[in-house]
Design a protein around this motif. Structure first.
Motif: not given
Length: 202
Positions: A172-177, A196-198
């Motif tokens: 949360e609030e840092y990295l979305h995969i 896969v999307y970062f």
């Protein structure tokens, strides 16, 4: 050398599975160590029956405290450190109580209602296998054991719709995969393709 000194197995065990109960027919080739074996193919609701032939050493009587045949379903996981085996099906049939064999003897066996709901699978790090194990229990010495594997296939109707799926995980609030797969149902021989999307969250 063991045979010459009388230190080898006290008998020979032959396991023959009856392919007549197979609703599939045919065989499946699998690699076992340095050899290629051909396994009879069955459906999950097929009977598994056949015969066991036990032949004592020449001019030797075979004393035992019981002879049994077992049907196993087993998952094998192989890693760099160890091999783990987990049984999900196990059924036993007694072939003979304690006694002795003075010559070759044949035993019939039948497993008519054993559930085999999972397909056999042969992978690099994982296997799902079904096999029969015959054990001659010996008093005061090592038991004599033999195994015979067979293959199980449970074909299903291909779904009319097989759309892609999307999964989302992250911090949360840092990295979305995001994981995107080209379809939602796969066969054992399929290759799983996707993306896969970062996404960094600012």
């Amino acid at each position: 050398l063991k045979s010459m000194l009388g230190l080898g197995p006290s008998c020979h065990i032959s396991i023959e599975i009856d392919g007549g109960h197979s609703s599939v027919g045919g065989k499946r080739k699998v690699q076992r160590e340095s050899e290629t074996e051909e396994l009879l193919v069955f459906r999950g609701d097929d009977h598994i029956s056949g015969r066991v032939v036990i032949t004592p050493k020449k001019n030797k009587k075979l004393e035992h405290t019981g002879i049994k045949v077992e049907l196993f379903g087993q998952i094998v996981l192989t890693t760099y450190e160890r091999v783990e085996r987990q049984e999900f099906t196990s059924v036993v049939r007694s072939l003979e109580n304690s006694g002795e064999l003075t010559g070759e003897k044949e035993f019939k066996f039948d497993f008519p209602t054993v559930e085999k709901s999972f397909d056999s699978y042969e992978g690099i790090n994982a296997q799902l296998r079904y096999f029969l194990r015959v054990t001659v229990v010996r008093p005061y010495t090592t038991n004599v054991v033999a195994e015979q594997e067979f293959w199980v296939e449970n074909p299903q109707v291909e779904p009319q719709t097989n759309t892609g799926i999307k999964m989302e995980v992250g911090i949360e609030e840092y990295l979305h995969i995001e994981f995107q797969y080209d379809k939602s149902n796969y066969w054992l021989d399929d290759v799983v393709l996707g993306k896969v999307y970062f996404v960094l969250v600012k």
